[in-house]
Design a protein around this motif. Sequence first.
Motif, PDB file in Angstrom:
ATOM      1  N   ALA A  70     -20.438  -5.668 -11.677  1.00  0.00           N
ATOM      2  CA  ALA A  70     -19.392  -6.616 -11.312  1.00  0.00           C
ATOM      3  C   ALA A  70     -18.336  -5.973 -10.418  1.00  0.00           C
ATOM      4  N   ARG A  71     -18.155  -4.650 -10.535  1.00  0.00           N
ATOM      5  CA  ARG A  71     -17.137  -3.904  -9.770  1.00  0.00           C
ATOM      6  C   ARG A  71     -15.747  -4.520  -9.964  1.00  0.00           C
ATOM      7  N   VAL A  72     -15.336  -4.620 -11.210  1.00  0.00           N
ATOM      8  CA  VAL A  72     -14.013  -5.148 -11.529  1.00  0.00           C
ATOM      9  C   VAL A  72     -13.233  -4.121 -12.342  1.00  0.00           C
ATOM     10  N   GLY A  73     -12.021  -3.853 -11.903  1.00  0.00           N
ATOM     11  CA  GLY A  73     -11.071  -3.031 -12.640  1.00  0.00           C
ATOM     12  C   GLY A  73      -9.704  -3.667 -12.512  1.00  0.00           C
ATOM     13  N   PHE A  74      -8.685  -2.957 -12.956  1.00  0.00           N
ATOM     14  CA  PHE A  74      -7.346  -3.522 -12.836  1.00  0.00           C
ATOM     15  C   PHE A  74      -6.298  -2.427 -13.016  1.00  0.00           C
ATOM     16  N   ALA A  75      -5.110  -2.724 -12.558  1.00  0.00           N
ATOM     17  CA  ALA A  75      -3.941  -1.878 -12.796  1.00  0.00           C
ATOM     18  C   ALA A  75      -2.879  -2.719 -13.478  1.00  0.00           C
ATOM     19  N   VAL A  76      -2.248  -2.152 -14.501  1.00  0.00           N
ATOM     20  CA  VAL A  76      -1.055  -2.743 -15.097  1.00  0.00           C
ATOM     21  C   VAL A  76       0.124  -1.953 -14.551  1.00  0.00           C
ATOM     22  N   ALA A  77       0.870  -2.574 -13.647  1.00  0.00           N
ATOM     23  CA  ALA A  77       1.974  -1.904 -12.957  1.00  0.00           C
ATOM     24  C   ALA A  77       3.241  -2.733 -13.149  1.00  0.00           C
ATOM     25  N   ASP A  78       3.879  -2.570 -14.328  1.00  0.00           N
ATOM     26  CA  ASP A  78       5.027  -3.396 -14.679  1.00  0.00           C
ATOM     27  C   ASP A  78       6.363  -2.729 -14.349  1.00  0.00           C
ATOM     28  N   GLN A  79       6.314  -1.663 -13.565  1.00  0.00           N
ATOM     29  CA  GLN A  79       7.554  -0.994 -13.152  1.00  0.00           C
ATOM     30  C   GLN A  79       8.345  -1.916 -12.214  1.00  0.00           C
ATOM     31  N   ARG A  80       9.661  -1.976 -12.413  1.00  0.00           N
ATOM     32  CA  ARG A  80      10.517  -2.810 -11.572  1.00  0.00           C
ATOM     33  C   ARG A  80      10.890  -2.056 -10.298  1.00  0.00           C
ATOM     34  N   ILE A  81      11.003  -2.782  -9.212  1.00  0.00           N
ATOM     35  CA  ILE A  81      11.423  -2.218  -7.930  1.00  0.00           C
ATOM     36  C   ILE A  81      12.914  -2.486  -7.753  1.00  0.00           C
ATOM     37  N   ALA A  82      13.672  -1.415  -7.492  1.00  0.00           N
ATOM     38  CA  ALA A  82      15.114  -1.565  -7.312  1.00  0.00           C
ATOM     39  C   ALA A  82      15.413  -2.261  -5.988  1.00  0.00           C
ATOM     40  N   GLY A  83      16.605  -2.828  -5.887  1.00  0.00           N
ATOM     41  CA  GLY A  83      17.019  -3.451  -4.632  1.00  0.00           C
ATOM     42  C   GLY A  83      17.127  -4.946  -4.753  1.00  0.00           C
ATOM     43  N   PRO A  84      17.655  -5.582  -3.715  1.00  0.00           N
ATOM     44  CA  PRO A  84      17.904  -7.035  -3.769  1.00  0.00           C
ATOM     45  C   PRO A  84      16.625  -7.856  -3.895  1.00  0.00           C
ATOM     46  N   ASP A  85      15.511  -7.361  -3.363  1.00  0.00           N
ATOM     47  CA  ASP A  85      14.266  -8.131  -3.437  1.00  0.00           C
ATOM     48  C   ASP A  85      13.591  -7.982  -4.797  1.00  0.00           C
ATOM     49  N   GLY A  86      13.849  -6.858  -5.480  1.00  0.00           N
ATOM     50  CA  GLY A  86      13.305  -6.651  -6.816  1.00  0.00           C
ATOM     51  C   GLY A  86      11.795  -6.738  -6.850  1.00  0.00           C
ATOM     52  N   GLY A  87      11.292  -7.357  -7.904  1.00  0.00           N
ATOM     53  CA  GLY A  87       9.854  -7.493  -8.052  1.00  0.00           C
ATOM     54  C   GLY A  87       9.245  -6.359  -8.853  1.00  0.00           C
ATOM     55  N   LEU A  88       7.926  -6.388  -8.959  1.00  0.00           N
ATOM     56  CA  LEU A  88       7.164  -5.417  -9.729  1.00  0.00           C
ATOM     57  C   LEU A  88       6.373  -4.501  -8.809  1.00  0.00           C
ATOM     58  N   LEU A  89       6.045  -3.318  -9.313  1.00  0.00           N
ATOM     59  CA  LEU A  89       5.132  -2.448  -8.579  1.00  0.00           C
ATOM     60  C   LEU A  89       3.815  -3.173  -8.316  1.00  0.00           C
ATOM     61  N   ALA A  90       3.397  -4.025  -9.247  1.00  0.00           N
ATOM     62  CA  ALA A  90       2.165  -4.801  -9.056  1.00  0.00           C
ATOM     63  C   ALA A  90       2.209  -5.620  -7.766  1.00  0.00           C
ATOM     64  N   ASP A  91       3.366  -6.145  -7.413  1.00  0.00           N
ATOM     65  CA  ASP A  91       3.495  -6.921  -6.176  1.00  0.00           C
ATOM     66  C   ASP A  91       3.261  -6.033  -4.950  1.00  0.00           C
ATOM     67  N   GLU A  92       3.766  -4.796  -5.030  1.00  0.00           N
ATOM     68  CA  GLU A  92       3.569  -3.859  -3.919  1.00  0.00           C
ATOM     69  C   GLU A  92       2.090  -3.476  -3.793  1.00  0.00           C
ATOM     70  N   LEU A  93       1.436  -3.275  -4.920  1.00  0.00           N
ATOM     71  CA  LEU A  93       0.008  -2.947  -4.892  1.00  0.00           C
ATOM     72  C   LEU A  93      -0.788  -4.100  -4.282  1.00  0.00           C
ATOM     73  N   ALA A  94      -0.389  -5.329  -4.603  1.00  0.00           N
ATOM     74  CA  ALA A  94      -1.100  -6.491  -4.063  1.00  0.00           C
ATOM     75  C   ALA A  94      -0.944  -6.579  -2.548  1.00  0.00           C
ATOM     76  N   ARG A  95       0.227  -6.205  -2.034  1.00  0.00           N
ATOM     77  CA  ARG A  95       0.398  -6.211  -0.582  1.00  0.00           C
ATOM     78  C   ARG A  95      -0.559  -5.228   0.083  1.00  0.00           C
ATOM     79  N   ALA A  96      -0.678  -4.045  -0.508  1.00  0.00           N
ATOM     80  CA  ALA A  96      -1.613  -3.061   0.050  1.00  0.00           C
ATOM     81  C   ALA A  96      -3.050  -3.543  -0.084  1.00  0.00           C
ATOM     82  N   LYS A  97      -3.378  -4.129  -1.224  1.00  0.00           N
ATOM     83  CA  LYS A  97      -4.736  -4.609  -1.457  1.00  0.00           C
ATOM     84  C   LYS A  97      -5.138  -5.668  -0.441  1.00  0.00           C
ATOM     85  N   SER A  98      -4.187  -6.502  -0.043  1.00  0.00           N
ATOM     86  CA  SER A  98      -4.503  -7.573   0.899  1.00  0.00           C
ATOM     87  C   SER A  98      -4.992  -7.026   2.231  1.00  0.00           C
ATOM     88  N   MET A  99      -4.636  -5.783   2.549  1.00  0.00           N
ATOM     89  CA  MET A  99      -5.068  -5.158   3.791  1.00  0.00           C
ATOM     90  C   MET A  99      -6.293  -4.261   3.602  1.00  0.00           C
TER      91      MET A  99
END
Length: 435
Positions: free
Chosen positions: A266-295
């Motif tokens: 199946a080639r399925v894995g996952f990351a649990v990345a619940d670290q918060r990103i500082a700054g006005p935009d905030g968000g989770l590390l998971a969101d940053e990983l998803a941006r990289a994954k999209s490319m």
Amino acid sequence: MTDPVLLDRADLHASLADPALLSMTFLNEVAGRYPDAISFAPGRPTEETFDVADLHRYLDAYARYLAEHQGYDAARVRRELFQYGRTKGVVHELIAHQLDRDEGITVDPEAVVVTVGAQEALWLVLRALKAAERDVVLAVTPAYVGLTGAARLLDLPVRPVPEGPHGLRPEDLRTRIKEVRAAGERPRALYLVPDFSNPSGHSLDMATRHRLLEIAAEDDILLLEDNPYGYFTAAEGERPPTLKALDTEQRVVYLGSLAKTCFPGARVGFAVADQRIAGPDGGLLADELARAKSMVSVNTSPVSQALVGGLLLEHGGSLLRANERPIAVYRRNLDCLLKGLDRRFATVPGVSWNTPAGGFFVVVTVPFPVTDALLEAAAVRHGVLFTPMRHFGDDARSARQLRLSCSYLTTDQIELGLDRLAGLIAEHAGGAPDA
């Protein structure tokens, strides 16, 4: 007719010729070169429980889940399976439920990024953490070659933290962090496999787990916890909690592989990345990983996700329940391997091995160098394959060690393979020239 283009290797990225990448290719392909050899080399799951009919049933179960529990109409069910999917994945809620049920890890499903195997999850995390030239990653050594290779593709130096006789010692980590910082480098994270490590088979005790979390907080680093083997204990009883289950400060990025607990196809894995990103935009590390994954891979195959999702649904959301039969196979095989080693080598000078409390791997120490040339000779002359530990570490101890994986074999194959290994060891321990 013009001559074909010849590319100069010097004009390609240097990591492509790196020993870590060559090792991964070699280890993936060596068994195929010698199909008649009994192979203790691959860390593959057992095939005794595979059934093609299961795939159809899992897919149907997931489609019903979408219709009955998610309220999707027929068109949307088709779209979910056939079209490009959400970059973070579509079975993130099922994975979050499974982690809560089996591991006591409570996490927002939005912190889960479903990846193309755990290897992509690892690569994405390393990519996100490499922010400056002075950044490095620490790794318990001997280390999984996939970590070393991924880091080198990213020009991210790996600084080893050697294992002791029983696994990682926290004081060694503190010493290494100080050394790295004294050299002007910034350690971003420690990569480790706390349960039945690949390749050593070691597991961390509770005191070490708690101390590592303390060190991570005191020294401001992350822990990259890779957990492919944690369910495969050698005996009944309580499993120690994962680092992530003990993590109260979001110091742990949890890397999950469904290759061993579901199936690697199946080639399925996952990351649990619940670290918060500082700054006005905030968000989770998971969101940053998803941006990289999209490319990189755009998204993880929805069909593959549906198959593992259906497996989870069929077993009440529990991978422990889904793996009852494989766990029994791995316990049987590890017991067979350890008893077989004892019968053949207990009185052989210079031969010793560890006794893991579970997992797939046993490390054997022999009184001669274990090289790739020896491996080839073992396949040709003795019909047996293993993994030289020098692929995972370059210290003097690893140079005389080999890794045996018992997960993929039957007990009859294990016994015959150990007979063949005994012939190889007798040949080389008895004074034959090193291969």
